[in-house]
Scaffold this active site. Structure first.
Site, short mmCIF file in Angstrom:
data_model
loop_
_atom_site.label_atom_id
_atom_site.label_comp_id
_atom_site.label_asym_id
_atom_site.label_seq_id
_atom_site.Cartn_x
_atom_site.Cartn_y
_atom_site.Cartn_z
N ARG A 153 -117.36 38.32 17.18
CA ARG A 153 -116.43 37.48 16.44
C ARG A 153 -116.97 37.26 15.04
O ARG A 153 -118.19 37.10 14.85
CB ARG A 153 -116.26 36.10 17.13
N GLU A 164 -109.17 36.58 9.57
CA GLU A 164 -108.40 37.77 9.98
C GLU A 164 -106.91 37.46 9.85
O GLU A 164 -106.50 36.37 10.27
CB GLU A 164 -108.75 38.16 11.42
N HIS A 212 -109.99 44.62 13.69
CA HIS A 212 -110.14 44.07 15.05
C HIS A 212 -109.48 45.01 16.07
O HIS A 212 -108.60 44.62 16.84
CB HIS A 212 -109.52 42.66 15.13
N1 LIG Z 1 -113.77 43.22 18.73
C1 LIG Z 1 -112.99 43.10 19.80
O1 LIG Z 1 -111.86 43.55 19.82
C2 LIG Z 1 -113.51 42.41 21.00
C3 LIG Z 1 -114.46 41.44 20.90
N2 LIG Z 1 -114.94 40.84 22.03
C4 LIG Z 1 -115.97 39.81 21.89
O2 LIG Z 1 -117.10 40.21 22.66
C5 LIG Z 1 -117.58 39.08 23.37
C6 LIG Z 1 -118.41 39.54 24.54
O3 LIG Z 1 -117.60 40.07 25.57
P1 LIG Z 1 -118.26 40.42 27.01
O4 LIG Z 1 -119.39 41.37 26.83
O5 LIG Z 1 -117.15 40.78 27.91
O6 LIG Z 1 -118.84 38.98 27.37
P2 LIG Z 1 -120.03 38.59 28.35
O7 LIG Z 1 -119.82 37.15 28.65
O8 LIG Z 1 -120.13 39.57 29.47
O9 LIG Z 1 -121.34 38.76 27.44
C7 LIG Z 1 -121.73 37.86 26.46
C8 LIG Z 1 -123.21 38.05 26.16
O10 LIG Z 1 -123.55 37.22 25.04
C9 LIG Z 1 -124.76 36.53 25.36
N3 LIG Z 1 -124.85 35.28 24.63
C10 LIG Z 1 -124.00 34.23 24.64
N4 LIG Z 1 -124.47 33.24 23.84
C11 LIG Z 1 -125.63 33.69 23.32
C12 LIG Z 1 -126.59 33.15 22.44
N5 LIG Z 1 -126.44 31.92 21.93
N6 LIG Z 1 -127.66 33.90 22.11
C13 LIG Z 1 -127.84 35.15 22.63
N7 LIG Z 1 -126.95 35.72 23.47
C14 LIG Z 1 -125.87 35.00 23.81
C15 LIG Z 1 -124.69 36.30 26.86
O11 LIG Z 1 -125.99 36.02 27.37
C16 LIG Z 1 -124.13 37.63 27.32
O12 LIG Z 1 -125.18 38.56 27.42
C17 LIG Z 1 -116.30 38.31 23.70
O13 LIG Z 1 -116.57 36.96 23.98
C18 LIG Z 1 -115.48 38.48 22.45
O14 LIG Z 1 -115.79 37.46 21.52
C19 LIG Z 1 -114.49 41.19 23.25
C20 LIG Z 1 -113.52 42.14 23.39
C21 LIG Z 1 -112.92 42.81 22.26
O1 LIG Z 2 -110.43 40.42 24.10
C1 LIG Z 2 -110.92 39.96 23.05
O2 LIG Z 2 -111.68 38.98 23.04
C2 LIG Z 2 -110.56 40.57 21.76
O3 LIG Z 2 -111.14 40.29 20.77
C3 LIG Z 2 -109.47 41.57 21.69
O4 LIG Z 2 -109.54 42.51 22.64
#
Ligand SMILES: NC(=O)C1=CN([C@@H]2O[C@H](COP(=O)(O)OP(=O)(O)OC[C@H]3O[C@@H](n4cnc5c(N)ncnc54)[C@H](O)[C@@H]3O)[C@@H](O)[C@H]2O)C=CC1
Ligand SMILES: O=C(O)C(=O)CO
Length: 324
Positions: free
Chosen positions: A237, A266, A285
């Protein structure tokens, strides 16, 4: 009568029909206060919400006294006030897993594009600059065998590690809230304190959720700690990064390049200094934006809402404890 829900994102026809077989669906453009004021009666009677992006906060919840479940077409839910939902016993459903592999592909695309200067040199070809065999001013740097630092070793981080380990022979360092035994055993990933990761990594990839703890986690000090040759990728993010500090680090050559899918604001304003830096690859994004994955996310969110409102939120519920 079927329960009433609000849909504030377009859905493919088959998914819309699936939703309509369970609910009376009110299709509205967004959840902005003006829209809520204009359709107050619909908001007052709806038991479900389905969409993505818009803020689901205290002010909205006050207008939705009958709400029982909100289903977001995303894995991230930083736009949702989960405490406010909990206080009202409203379930929050999200779409982890279905998008993991696609987002990991995007991270690799950003790493490759930034390192090999794909966008920059393609623009030069279009501009007619490829007039003789190319020299070092067109060269990039290698990705294979370089050290990758993943900040946020969750579902997506793990899928990036898999690609980097098997596809590119990259040694992997990671930082997360807790150790990830699977990443360590399958991909030989090494857990590091953040500063140590920043000092050692050739590529620093952020795949973090936006929370109070991660907000502006990356600023002047973190960019100064990285190698001058480091390539920075953010697919988590935008507000996890102090964008002004990133711009300054890129302008001063404190890091080599950046590949960015997410931004503080964004859509990214067209006058953002990021867009005048040749060493920045900025995409809108697109992390999960393939036809297949966006369909699967929408289908997952539809099923999540149906399950939640049936009282069966076994899968994909952020706050099962909120169930009354
Ligand atoms: N660019 C895009 O289109 C997308 C962006 N995302 C972003 O990616 C993020 C992660 O998605 P997932 O891997 O499915 O989530 P997840 O919950 O499986 O992984 C999150 C990771 O971040 C770590 N984390 C959280 N807070 C932390 C901190 N303060 N310091 C260090 N590590 C920390 C957790 O320990 C975990 O390893 C989503 O929350 C979303 O914001 C997700 C999908 C699409
Ligand atoms: O799923 C999310 O969190 C996104 O950023 C878009 O896929």
């Amino acid at each position: 009568m079927k329960p009433s829900i609000i849909l504030y994102k377009a859905l493919p026809d088959d998914l819309l029909h699936r939703l309509e077989s369970h609910f009376t669906v009110h299709r509205l453009p967004d959840l902005r206060p003006e829209t809520v004021a204009q359709h107050a009666q619909i908001f007052a009677s709806a038991v479900g919400l389905l969409g993505s992006g818009d803020a689901v906060d205290q002010a909205l919840l006050e207008k939705m006294p009958r709400l029982r479940a909100a289903s977001t077409i995303s894995v991230g839910y930083d736009n949702v006030d989960v405490d406010a939902l909990n206080a009202r016993g409203v379930l929050l459903m999200h779409t982890p897993t279905v998008l993991t592999e696609t987002v990991a592909d995007t991270v690799i695309a950003l790493m490759l594009s930034a390192a090999r200067r794909v966008v920059e040199v393609a623009e030069r070809v279009r501009a007619g600059e490829w007039t003789t065999s190319i020299g070092p001013d067109w060269f990039g740097c290698d990705v294979h065998h370089k050290t990758l630092g993943i900040v946020g070793m969750g579902r997506i981080g793990l899928a990036v590690a898999q690609r980097a380990h098997f596809g590119f022979n990259m040694p992997i360092l990671y930082n997360a809230r807790s150790r990830h035994p699977e990443a360590e055993s399958r991909f030989n990933a090494r857990y590091c304190e953040l500063d140590a990761l920043l000092q050692e990594a050739d590529f620093v990839c952020l795949i973090l959720p936006l929370t109070k703890e991660t907000h502006r986690m990356f600023g002047t000090a973190q960019f100064a700690t990285m190698k001058k040759s480091a390539i920075f990728v953010n697919a988590g993010r935008g507000p996890v990064v102090d964008e002004a500090a990133l711009i300054a680090a890129l302008q001063r050559g404190e890091i080599q390049a950046a590949g960015l899918d997410v931004f503080d604001q964004e859509p990214l304003p067209v006058d953002s200094p990021l867009l005048s830096l040749p060493n920045v690859v900025a995409v809108p994004h697109i992390g999960s934006a393939t036809h297949e994955t966006r369909y699967n996310m929408a289908a997952c969110a539809v099923d999540n809402l149906i399950d939640a409102l049936r009282g069966k939120p076994e899968k994909n519920c952020v706050n099962p404890q909120a169930a009354k």
